[in-house]
Design a protein around this motif. Structure first.
Motif, short mmCIF file in Angstrom:
data_model
loop_
_atom_site.label_atom_id
_atom_site.label_comp_id
_atom_site.label_asym_id
_atom_site.label_seq_id
_atom_site.Cartn_x
_atom_site.Cartn_y
_atom_site.Cartn_z
N PRO A 4 0.71 -1.32 0.23
CA PRO A 4 0.03 0.13 -0.48
C PRO A 4 0.96 1.30 -0.06
O PRO A 4 2.34 1.02 0.22
N ILE A 5 0.27 2.24 -0.70
CA ILE A 5 1.02 3.98 -0.50
C ILE A 5 0.02 4.61 0.12
O ILE A 5 -0.90 4.34 -0.04
N PHE A 10 -7.25 16.37 0.02
CA PHE A 10 -7.22 17.52 0.38
C PHE A 10 -8.09 18.94 -0.14
O PHE A 10 -8.71 17.99 -1.62
N GLY A 11 -9.37 19.35 0.40
CA GLY A 11 -10.00 20.26 0.28
C GLY A 11 -10.94 19.14 -0.82
O GLY A 11 -12.24 18.22 0.04
N THR A 20 -9.27 11.47 4.99
CA THR A 20 -8.27 12.68 4.74
C THR A 20 -6.49 12.04 3.92
O THR A 20 -5.67 12.73 3.46
N GLU A 21 -6.92 10.58 4.26
CA GLU A 21 -5.30 9.65 3.51
C GLU A 21 -5.96 8.28 4.05
O GLU A 21 -7.52 7.78 4.32
N GLU A 72 5.06 9.17 -0.13
CA GLU A 72 3.76 9.36 0.21
C GLU A 72 3.62 10.91 -0.97
O GLU A 72 3.61 11.21 -1.61
N VAL A 73 1.67 10.80 -1.62
CA VAL A 73 1.51 10.96 -2.70
C VAL A 73 0.16 11.55 -1.89
O VAL A 73 -0.58 11.81 -0.96
#
Length: 82
Positions: A4-5, A10-11, A20-21, A72-73
């Motif tokens: 997993p990544i 956001f927004g 949020t993630e 982290e993308v």
């Protein structure tokens, strides 16, 4: 095995996913464009966002940027203001 990544949202991307993630499985040799295609399949409304920017490890990335599970993308939607 697909590692997993981390994908930060956001927004409007946060509003669409309700998170949020997210941790998303990453196929070997996946690129930013592959990740976006998979996210569009999982969250179809993301495909409606025009001018969505992607950052990898804090730097803007092109669609052909190769990804690693340690990356982290961040999905950065257009910002409106006036």
């Amino acid at each position: 095995m697909n590692a997993p990544i981390n994908v930060l949202l956001f927004g409007i991307t946060r509003d669409i996913t309700g998170q949020t993630e997210i941790r998303h499985p990453l196929a070997p040799n996946a690129r930013v464009s592959d990740l976006l295609t998979q996210l569009h399949e999982q969250y179809p409304r993301l495909a409606d966002i025009r001018a969505l920017l992607v950052a990898v490890n804090g730097e803007y990335a092109e669609p052909d940027t190769q990804l690693k599970s340690t990356d982290e993308v961040a999905l950065i939607p257009p910002v409106s203001g006036g």
